[in-house]
Design a protein around this motif. Structure first.
Motif, short mmCIF file in Angstrom:
data_model
loop_
_atom_site.label_atom_id
_atom_site.label_comp_id
_atom_site.label_asym_id
_atom_site.label_seq_id
_atom_site.Cartn_x
_atom_site.Cartn_y
_atom_site.Cartn_z
N GLN A 174 1.05 -1.23 0.01
CA GLN A 174 0.07 0.13 -0.21
C GLN A 174 1.01 1.24 -0.13
O GLN A 174 0.66 2.13 -0.59
N HIS A 175 2.09 1.12 0.74
CA HIS A 175 2.84 2.37 0.85
C HIS A 175 3.36 2.57 -0.38
O HIS A 175 3.59 3.74 -1.07
N GLN A 176 3.96 1.45 -1.17
CA GLN A 176 4.54 1.64 -2.60
C GLN A 176 3.49 2.38 -3.52
O GLN A 176 3.86 3.17 -4.27
N ILE A 177 2.39 1.97 -3.63
CA ILE A 177 1.40 2.32 -4.43
C ILE A 177 1.00 3.73 -4.07
O ILE A 177 1.26 4.65 -5.03
N GLN A 178 1.05 4.12 -2.77
CA GLN A 178 0.82 5.69 -2.44
C GLN A 178 1.87 6.62 -2.91
O GLN A 178 1.58 7.64 -3.17
N HIS A 179 3.12 6.03 -2.19
CA HIS A 179 4.22 6.95 -2.21
C HIS A 179 5.23 6.91 -3.22
O HIS A 179 6.33 7.69 -3.26
N GLY A 181 5.11 7.00 -6.42
CA GLY A 181 5.12 7.88 -7.54
C GLY A 181 4.92 7.34 -9.08
O GLY A 181 4.80 7.77 -9.93
N GLU A 182 4.88 6.04 -8.98
CA GLU A 182 4.84 5.08 -10.15
C GLU A 182 3.22 4.94 -10.58
O GLU A 182 3.11 5.12 -11.87
N TYR A 183 2.55 5.16 -9.63
CA TYR A 183 0.84 4.89 -10.25
C TYR A 183 0.21 6.34 -10.22
O TYR A 183 0.38 7.04 -9.19
N SER A 184 -0.31 6.48 -11.05
CA SER A 184 -1.37 7.76 -11.36
C SER A 184 -2.80 7.59 -10.54
O SER A 184 -3.56 8.41 -10.19
N SER A 185 -3.16 6.49 -10.28
CA SER A 185 -4.24 6.05 -9.54
C SER A 185 -3.96 4.69 -8.78
O SER A 185 -3.39 3.91 -9.47
N PRO A 186 -4.76 4.57 -7.76
CA PRO A 186 -5.71 5.53 -7.13
C PRO A 186 -5.07 6.71 -6.38
O PRO A 186 -3.90 6.60 -6.18
N LYS A 187 -5.81 7.79 -6.01
CA LYS A 187 -5.42 8.72 -5.41
C LYS A 187 -5.83 8.62 -3.63
O LYS A 187 -6.62 8.06 -3.50
N TRP A 188 -5.00 9.21 -3.04
CA TRP A 188 -5.03 8.98 -1.58
C TRP A 188 -5.42 10.55 -0.94
O TRP A 188 -4.95 11.46 -1.43
N ILE A 190 -5.05 11.81 2.15
CA ILE A 190 -3.84 12.42 2.86
C ILE A 190 -2.72 11.28 3.04
O ILE A 190 -2.82 10.21 2.64
N PRO A 191 -1.47 11.98 3.07
CA PRO A 191 -0.33 11.11 3.02
C PRO A 191 -0.36 10.02 3.98
O PRO A 191 0.13 8.87 3.83
N ASN A 192 -0.72 10.26 5.46
CA ASN A 192 -0.87 9.33 6.45
C ASN A 192 -2.33 8.65 6.33
O ASN A 192 -3.26 8.95 7.04
#
Length: 1292
Positions: A174-179, A181-188, A190-192
């Motif tokens: 999950q952290h890799q997907i969110q932070h 920067g490789e994936y444009s979606s999904p959007k999160w 807040i960072p935390n």
């Protein structure tokens, strides 16, 4: 606008829900698949909270959260950046969603607007499904956070060897997907991001103690509010229990499939058209399948994309859902959602709202320059306009994630998601100002949109709904940002809000503005909703509703939604139908026919095309030909093997005016064959005349009364052989079995400008026999009729052919629907439109009757006669039926025109006919002339000639005319006494020899026209025993007549008879050319019985007492009287004279001899002429004139006679003017005119001279005397002598 199941508040809240991602291990996913569901789908029916939650706002005020629903979706990352438009795959999914949704049965609304009565679908489930799918598939964007994920559920099975390692892997993924920067979606959001750890335990197979132990360790590591133990699959799958368990996933399965597959398409998987159709069972796409090629995702360590794809396949597999779950498991899942929301999600949201609010508070009180510096201190702020370090969009600035404006927007979105709408509105309003000041139009439009929605959703409505915010946002999305997806979302929300406030006009305007050429499906749906807005107004705008329905149907058709297109056109037709919009009706019906045929609804297609052709069209000939070609093609297809109709279809062409239908019971009219002419009877092409119909009815009534001893039966009904709209059709007509019933329609029109070919026209019928309920028809095969049955002429079978390039032939039928006359007797009938019965097509077939089908003929029947001319013709009767006939009678409107002979022949001497008579084909019976001065006297009884009425009984040998037999009778005709064209009608009556039939008799009509020309004028006078007959030839050489010969004068009377002729040229025919006169003088003697006396002037004598001379004499006497008493009085007159003549006619260079007779009557025979007595004093009484009496002169040469005219006056003085009338028989010579004055009591004698050219009897009393009083200016009056002044000029 169509009604929605949800309220507007629920719709908006469900459109923007907190997003929660799900990341499962493979073991946990397999555990969920036992129920044919993914873990995200397993939770979806329980994602709406049933209890109320609470949060505290930044001011520490407790806010309630009611009916919150969270959105749980599987995590599917994508490398492709989000697009501002829908991808072809998303459009395809939405297309199938609309295609699979159809109107609900029974969900029909009816409204009345003026004289319009509309019925349409009260709900539009296809639009609601489209709207929900569209809002769920909204791509995430940078300018808003509503569809960004707030939390992520990390799900691991309790059967894992080391569950914490799996949690760690999922957390890292999950952290890799969110932070990364490789994936444009999904959007999160807040960072935390909130991570919630779920231990999934299989109760039926797992170890409960171990699961509890692992869960305790999780609470120690993640905290009691950050983890949960979810127990499922409490039982093994059992088919017996499966049917009893509820299936709450069925209503969410379609929605979850739509969302999952849309996300799959966004991530780059391939979905063909067949796969898309598989998502919606039972739906066939009208558009060709497409294959979408997208880039594949890189392999992830713990998130296998193939596993993501299998989720949809598993969930879409046939079979029940939740088979391993019990009701307790349902409660556990529901409890899990509530625990996660209340103890995890809401506190997380509350914490972030506080943090963002602290940043917002720090801004307050600072100037714009200081606030700009503050934004720089946060490390954000907008980049310089000319800098290229940050990306720049065409719609304005792109803010970095840490920008203060985005933090305000983020706080507003968080407040909106947890129903704190007042704070959300304040934040949106603040952000809107900042975005507008920075010219960040996309951000500003989003803030305006959500500010308007927040203002609407605020409880208690502290402020009105800012519709202009929505209008500005929509305009910005469309024109400035070129983002139709966001503009459509904004429009859908605003329209529902406006509709809830009753602002249908504003809602319709928004919907119409959103139509464009880039999406036919969207435009069709919005136009349809705009049409519903127009019809749901306080004053329904029906025509706008219909117009926009047509536009919607057109766009549905372009989008491949033919069923919805057909429905829209059908609903619009209710407004345009029968309103005079002929061109619009043609277009709508043509489209309905096309769409119905494409959808294999051939019956509906045929009906639509039929309506176009039935009405008068204003289209061009080319367009009409296209309409006709489409109809014939569709009809031909429907009549092919496997087509819908059973039998013949009803054709729209040609247009038949059923009210003009004529039904004829009888044979067809037979043309004349030489001298043999058939009776005219009744024909279909005869014009109806009320007076003529009344005349025939009266003639038939006379015959019926004569046949029934003077009284007509109570059930008498006049015969009607030709029924039409003007006849009495209330009773079912009677028809004879051997006859024919020939319906004939004259009102056949072809309303099109296209040539048609009609062939093989056949009359269809059906009948029911007495005592039998079975109905037989000749539609499929001919059927033999039975006696006494109900026979209905129902349809006409036609072959309709149209040639345009290729020949199209359709065999069908047209019904004859006849409406009776409008009832207008009672008040109720006058106030309404009601029609009586018309039974002309429902005859009752009776037993056989005698028939004269082509069996009454007239031979040598003339068309022109001279007045009084006698002509002999023949009539032939043929019984063409299988039943004998009797009681043959005839009645005519002119009884003096014909005779069949009389019963007087036995009393007439049987004298042989002279050879000369036979040679000239004389109609009379002639004998050798008797001696002069001894005229034969024949005593005749009048009863031998007189009939009891004008009805003539026609003699039949043996009294019965047997079947197949025929007879021929002579018929004598006499020309009418008045010149001109005479219409003479005959009505023949006969009965059947068999009794007991429904028809007691039958009649046959015959009409002839006789043109009669002038012949002779006869004027009789008498003086004592002298009888004078003045004869003048008044024929002006008409009909080729050269001259007339007076051949005989006969007398008949009961008191007097002629004894001798005192003319010098006795026994010599008197020949009269045109306008010549002759005077015959006879001496009469008294007789005691009714006597015929014949004084012939030629070598042959006509027996006047025999047929036809005696017959016509007595019939003329009957015609002049009305009652038997009058007839007896007429026959008791002093003397009747019969003047017989011959005329020589040149025709085709041949001389023909015509014969005739004229009848005159005399009174006061044997009395001297006296002066007329008058009560009033006239000039005729005051002045008398006379001329000398009878004188006999013998001379062989030209004779001159001297006479005296005596004038005398009484009591007054007169001025006289005397003159002699010109005469062609003699001439006045010498002075023949005098002018003089008479004194009172004066007598004058005036000498006159006359010159005679031949022997004969001349009346000299034709002198004319004109008188007037001497002192009067009045015009002179004529005074005539009442005494004859005869002079006889003999040959010496």
């Amino acid at each position: 606008m169509a009604q929605c199941v949800q309220s507007v508040q629920e719709l908006v809240q469900d459109s923007f829900t907190p997003m929660v991602a799900v990341l499962c291990s493979e073991t946990a996913e397999r555990m969920s698949r036992k129920n044919r569901l993914s873990f995200a789908e397993l939770l979806r029916p329980f994602c709406r909270l049933t209890s109320e939650g609470h949060i505290r706002d930044p001011n520490n005020v407790l806010q309630s959260v009611k009916g919150l629903r969270i959105s749980v979706n599987g995590l599917c990352p994508s490398l492709k950046p989000p697009s501002s438009t829908l991808t072809p795959a998303q459009r395809q999914v939405l297309h199938h969603i609309v295609l699979s949704s159809q109107p609900q049965e029974g969900a029909v609304s009816s409204i009345s607007a003026g004289d319009y009565q509309l019925s349409f679908s009260g709900t539009t489930p296809w639009f609601e499904a489209y709207r929900e799918a569209f809002l769920q598939t909204m791509p995430s964007s940078e300018h808003e956070f509503l569809n960004h994920y707030l939390a992520c559920l990390l799900v691991v099975s309790s059967s894992e060897t080391v569950p914490f390692e799996q949690f760690l892997k999922l957390s890292q993924e999950q952290h890799q997907i969110q932070h990364s920067g490789e994936y444009s979606s999904p959007k999160w959001f807040i960072p935390n991001t909130l991570k919630y750890y779920v231990l999934l335990h299989d109760v039926s197979q797992g170890d409960d103690h171990r699961a509890e132990t692992v869960f305790e360790d999780m609470k120690q590591k993640y905290g009691s509010q950050g983890c949960y133990l979810l127990k499922i699959n409490s039982r093994s799958e059992g088919p017996s229990d499966q049917d009893q368990m509820p299936d709450p996933w069925s209503q969410y399965l379609h929605k979850s499939q739509t969302h999952t597959h849309t996300q799959t398409l966004c991530t780059g998987h391939v979905l063909s058209g067949s796969a898309a159709c598989a998502l919606f069972p039972g739906v066939t796409s009208d558009t060709p399948s497409q294959s979408l090629d997208t880039a594949a995702l890189p392999q992830l360590s713990a998130c296998d994309t193939s596993r993501r794809a299998s989720d949809s396949i598993t969930s879409g597999a046939p079979g029940g859902h939740g088979a391993c779950l019990t009701l307790n498991d349902h409660d556990r899942i529901r409890q899990f959602i509530q625990e996660f929301t209340f103890r995890g999600l809401l506190p997380h949201v509350e914490k972030n709202i506080r943090q963002l609010n602290d940043q917002l508070v720090s801004r307050k009180g600072l100037s714009r320059s200081l606030f700009t510096a503050t934004k720089k201190w946060f490390g954000g702020g907008k980049a310089p306009e000319k800098s290229v370090a940050e990306p720049k969009s065409t719609t304005g600035l792109l803010y970095p994630p840490e920008a203060p404006e985005l933090q305000i927007r983020k706080m507003a979105d968080l407040c909106f998601l947890v129903q704190h709408y007042e704070l959300a509105y304040s934040c949106y309003h603040t952000a809107k100002k900042d975005f507008l000041s920075d010219q960040a139009m996309l951000y500003a439009a989003g803030a305006l949109e959500m500010a308007a929605v927040s203002a609407f959703l605020q409880p208690g409505a502290p402020r009105p709904y800012p519709a202009h915010y929505m209008d500005t946002a929509i305009q910005t999305y469309k024109d400035t940002c070129r983002n139709m997806v966001l503009a459509e979302r904004c429009t859908l929300l605003s329209v529902d809000i406006l509709k809830s406030q009753g602002k249908y006009a504003e809602a319709a305007t928004l919907l119409i503005k959103m139509t464009s050429e880039d999406s036919d499906l969207r435009s069709a749906l919005l136009l349809e909703q705009a049409a519903h807005c127009f019809v749901n107004m306080k004053t329904p705008m029906v025509r706008k509703f219909a117009f926009h329905m047509i536009l919607a149907g057109h766009r549905f058709s372009k989008a491949g939604q033919r069923r919805h297109a057909l429905r829209c056109y059908c609903q619009a037709m209710q407004v345009y139908q029968d309103r005079g919009w002929s061109l619009a009706e043609d277009h709508i019906n043509f489209t309905i026919g096309r769409q119905s045929f494409t959808l294999q609804q051939t019956e509906k297609a045929v009906d639509a095309f039929k309506v176009i052709l039935e009405k008068e069209s204003q289209q061009t000939a080319t367009q009409q030909g296209a309409f006709l070609r489409e109809y014939l093609y569709v009809t031909t297809f429907s009549l092919s093997p496997g087509g819908w109709p059973e039998g013949l279809s009803e054709l729209p062409l040609p247009c038949i005016d059923s009210s003009a239908t004529r039904v004829y019971f009888g044979p067809e009219r037979r043309p004349a064959e030489g001298e043999k002419q058939a009776a005219t009877h009744v024909s279909l092409d005869q014009e109806y005349d009320q007076d003529t119909a009344t005349m025939w009815c009266q003639l038939e009534l006379q015959l019926v009364c004569a046949a029934n001893k003077g009284a007509a039966p109570s059930a008498f009904q006049p015969a009607q052989y030709c029924l039409h709209s003007q006849t009495d059709n209330l009773r079912r007509p009677l028809a004879v079995l051997q006859g024919q019933s020939n319906p004939h329609t004259r009102g056949v029109e072809e309303p099109l400008k296209v040539a048609l070919s009609l062939s093989d026209l056949t009359l269809l019928w059906r009948f029911t026999a007495d005592g039998d309920e079975a109905v037989l028809s000749n539609e499929d095969a001919p059927t033999a009729l039975v006696l006494s049955c109900f026979y209905t002429l129902c349809n006409v079978c036609i072959d309709l052919c149209f040639c345009a390039g290729e020949t199209l032939l359709v065999r069908g039928r047209q019904e004859l629907k006849i409406q009776g006359l409008r009832l207008n007797q009672t008040k109720e009938e006058k106030m309404s439109v009601r029609h009586g019965r018309d039974e002309r097509l429902n005859p009752i077939v009776t037993a056989p009757m005698p028939s004269w089908r082509y069996g009454v003929f007239f031979l040598h029947f003339p068309s022109a006669l001279l007045c009084g001319e006698i002509r002999k013709a023949y009539i032939e009767f043929c019984n063409m039926s299988s039943v004998g006939l009797r009681g043959l009678r005839v009645v005519s409107t002119h009884p003096t025109f014909f005779t069949f002979g009389s019963s007087s022949s036995p009393h007439t001497p049987d004298t042989p006919v002279t050879p000369h008579s036979a040679q000239n084909c004389s109609a009379y019976k002639t004998v050798v002339a008797s001696e002069p001065q001894q005229p034969p006297h024949v005593l005749v009884a009048a009863q031998d000639f007189l009939q009891p009425s004008s009805i003539i009984s026609i003699p039949i040998e043996g009294g019965i005319l047997k079947p197949g037999a025929s007879m021929q009778l002579p018929l004598w005709l006499r020309g009418p006494d008045k010149e001109g064209v005479h219409e003479i009608n005959f009505l023949f009556y006969y009965e059947s020899t068999e009794k007991g039939g429904k028809i007691s008799h039958r009649v046959l009509r015959h009409t002839v026209f006789i043109c009669s020309s002038r012949s002779l004028s006869v004027q009789p006078t008498s003086s004592g025993t002298l009888v004078f007959v003045d004869v003048e030839n008044v024929n002006l050489s008409e009909a080729g007549v050269k001259e007339f010969h007076i051949v005989q004068v006969s007398s008949c009377g009961q008191r007097w008879c002629l004894q001798s002729c005192i003319n010098p040229s006795y026994h010599k025919e008197w020949c009269l050319s045109s306008r010549e006169r002759a005077k015959l003088c006879f001496r009469a003697v008294q007789s005691e019985k009714y006597t015929f006396a014949d004084l012939n002037l030629a070598s042959e004598r006509v027996v006047s007492s025999a047929t036809p001379c005696g017959d016509f004499f007595f019939r003329c006497c009957e015609a002049q009287t009305q009652s038997p008493a009058e007839q007896a009085q007429t026959l008791e007159l002093d003397l009747h004279l019969i003047v017989l003549w011959k005329a020589f006619v040149v025709e085709d260079n041949k001389q023909l001899i015509l014969e005739g007779q004229l009848h005159v009557a005399l009174q006061n025979v044997g009395q001297k002429s006296t002066e007329p007595q008058s009560v009033s004093t006239t000039l005729s009484c005051l002045l008398c004139s006379t001329i000398t009496s009878l004188t006999r002169i013998h001379s062989k040469v030209l004779t001159r006679a001297f006479l005296g005219l005596y004038l005398w006056s009484q009591r007054r003085v007169f001025c006289c003017s005397e003159g002699a009338d010109p005469c062609t028989l003699f001439s006045w010579v010498g002075k023949s005119q005098y002018r003089l004055v008479l004194s009172p009591e004066e007598v004058l004698c005036l000498p006159l001279r006359a010159c005679f050219y031949s022997a004969g009897v001349y009346d000299l009393s034709s002198c004319r005397v004109l008188v007037r009083p001497i002192q009067s200016d009045a015009p002179p009056e004529s005074v005539h002598s009442h005494c004859p002044a005869l002079i006889i000029i003999n040959n010496a």
